[in-house]
Enzyme design. Structure first.
Site, PDB file in Angstrom:
ATOM      1  N   ASP A   1      51.988  34.027  43.204  1.00 25.12           N
ATOM      2  CA  ASP A   1      50.600  34.288  43.570  1.00 25.12           C
ATOM      3  C   ASP A   1      49.747  34.146  42.312  1.00 25.12           C
ATOM      4  O   ASP A   1      49.984  34.834  41.310  1.00 25.12           O
ATOM      5  CB  ASP A   1      50.480  35.710  44.129  1.00 25.12           C
ATOM      6  CG  ASP A   1      49.057  36.067  44.566  1.00 25.12           C
ATOM      7  OD1 ASP A   1      48.126  35.274  44.318  1.00 25.12           O
ATOM      8  OD2 ASP A   1      48.883  37.158  45.145  1.00 25.12           O
TER       9      ASP A   1
ATOM     10  N   HIS B   1      49.359  35.058  48.939  1.00 27.37           N
ATOM     11  CA  HIS B   1      48.642  36.265  48.551  1.00 27.37           C
ATOM     12  C   HIS B   1      48.739  37.282  49.685  1.00 27.37           C
ATOM     13  O   HIS B   1      48.622  36.945  50.865  1.00 27.37           O
ATOM     14  CB  HIS B   1      47.186  35.916  48.261  1.00 27.37           C
ATOM     15  CG  HIS B   1      46.389  37.069  47.738  1.00 27.37           C
ATOM     16  ND1 HIS B   1      46.772  37.789  46.625  1.00 27.37           N
ATOM     17  CD2 HIS B   1      45.223  37.617  48.160  1.00 27.37           C
ATOM     18  CE1 HIS B   1      45.872  38.736  46.384  1.00 27.37           C
ATOM     19  NE2 HIS B   1      44.929  38.651  47.303  1.00 27.37           N
TER      20      HIS B   1
ATOM     21  N   SER C   1      44.904  43.564  47.923  1.00 31.36           N
ATOM     22  CA  SER C   1      43.953  42.658  47.294  1.00 31.36           C
ATOM     23  C   SER C   1      42.749  43.431  46.772  1.00 31.36           C
ATOM     24  O   SER C   1      42.915  44.351  45.978  1.00 31.36           O
ATOM     25  CB  SER C   1      43.558  41.557  48.272  1.00 31.36           C
ATOM     26  OG  SER C   1      42.904  40.507  47.614  1.00 31.36           O
TER      27      SER C   1
END
Length: 407
Positions: free
Chosen positions: A349, A379, A256
């Protein structure tokens, strides 16, 4: 078959045939049988370890444990050769059938209802609810730590604290004294997350790659805005170099926002003419800090963090810094000279577009960039490696990538 009938059948077997082994203890685990079958198939510990994404010492321990539990030597080992014993030959076909039947049963179970994907979505729900409510950063941090506290640290890995060039960090590794070769920068939108919280994912990466994983506790915004996190990542990377790990032997990875921080580190290395790592691993990268993400549609899969909150967190991280700076905007940067990279993302996602655009951008500069997509909506689905098959598969492929490129 009744017990007496079974015994009579066994007495009538042709001379010389090895009788079935007595019932094995309950302590035998599937991983022991998978390890044995892999070695029996390959007749080589190195190839079997690579096939299972294990280190050779870990594979040897599993085989020794199985032999102890069944009370028989299953393999003969010499310097250049591995052979099955009579006991090993008797166990092999039965173990194959058992594992095949189990895999079929699990595959059938997974196909019913999508319960595992729903389980991952439920795990993210408290974090999602807080961010959609516009919560304060301290509450968001607490929710992120609670989320990671619910994840599982894999068996067989140890955790030890280190001072990585002045940055507090943890090393998660299967072999305690092995220097870390993977630098992982955790996610958390630049405002949350910790090395302690990311131990489960670090442990899964350690097992998948066969490397010790260094997870630094880089400084967080808004207390420490850009470039504090980049500076900490750079110090941790230089510490790895200073402790004797060559740059070509280092993998730099992140999930991320941590993946975005990886790109910031690479651009800083390029700017300072420092050696690049050997390879890059980006899990569900969030790299677009421009604030162009649109609000989510209620009918679409919901991200772990509302894009409107991402804009807020990005602003806290940038603290007025130009989002067009190549060090924070890899989608507009000159990426030439960067190492081979593997990107992984879930097809549903809502942040997967960042992975697509970054892959295209890297390839336009001649970088060996590979994008792998998995049919999930969560995610950073890799967090759920302990029960989500796509996550386990992704980590296995990540391990294969690090070994293939390193080799």
């Amino acid at each position: 078959m009744a017990v007496d009938e079974q015994r009579q059948d066994e007495r009538q077997q042709p001379p010389g045939r090895v009788l079935p082994l007595p019932a094995a203890p309950d302590a035998i685990e599937l991983r022991h049988l998978r390890a044995f079958v892999a070695v029996a198939d390959e007749l080589n510990f190195g190839r079997a370890a690579a096939r299972l994404y294990l280190s050779q010492p870990a594979l040897s321990r599993q085989i020794r444990t199985l032999e102890r539990l069944v009370g028989s030597d299953l393999l003969r080992r010499s310097t250049h050769r591995v052979e099955l014993t009579l006991a090993g030959d008797a166990l092999l076909d039965r173990a194959r059938r058992l594992l095949s039947d189990l895999d079929d049963a699990i595959s059938t179970t997974r196909s019913v209802g999508g319960e595992l994907a729903e389980r991952a979505a439920r795990a993210w729900q408290p974090v999602r609810d807080l961010t959609r409510a516009g919560t304060e950063i301290q509450r968001f941090r607490a929710a992120v730590e609670d989320f990671h506290a619910g994840l599982t640290l894999p068996e067989g890995v140890g955790v030890r604290p280190v001072n990585a060039g002045g940055v507090p960090a943890l090393v998660v590794a299967e072999v305690a004294d092995r220097p870390p070769a993977l630098l992982h920068l955790h996610g958390g939108a630049y405002v949350a997350g910790s090395a302690f919280g990311f131990r489960p994912l670090g442990g899964a990466l350690a097992l998948a790659t066969g490397a010790g994983v260094l997870v630094p506790d880089y400084r967080l915004a808004p207390e420490h805005p850009f470039p504090a996190a980049v500076d900490d990542a750079l110090r941790a990377y230089r510490w790895m170099l200073d402790t004797g790990t060559p740059a070509a032997g280092i993998t730099v990875g992140g999930d991320s926002a941590g993946a975005g921080l990886v790109l910031s580190l690479l651009m800083t290395l390029k700017e300072q003419q420092l050696p690049q790592p050997g390879r890059v691993l980006l899990l569900c990268p969030w790299v677009d800090l421009t604030g162009d993400a649109r609000p989510p549609d209620e009918q679409e899969p919901q991200p772990a963090i509302d894009p409107r909150q991402l804009r807020r967190f990005a602003a806290a991280y940038l603290a007025g810094h130009d989002p067009g700076d190549p060090r924070v905007s890899p989608l507009t940067a000159d990426l030439s000279g960067l190492p081979p990279m593997l990107l992984q993302a879930g097809t549903a996602d809502p942040l997967a577009g960042d992975a697509h655009r970054l892959t295209e951008r890297a390839r336009s500069y001649g970088i060996d960039a590979r994008l792998e997509l998995y049919p999930v909506s969560a995610h950073v689905f890799h967090y759920f490696w302990s029960f989500l098959p796509e996550a386990a598969d992704a980590l296995e492929r990540a391990g294969a990538f690090t070994r293939r490129v390193a080799g």
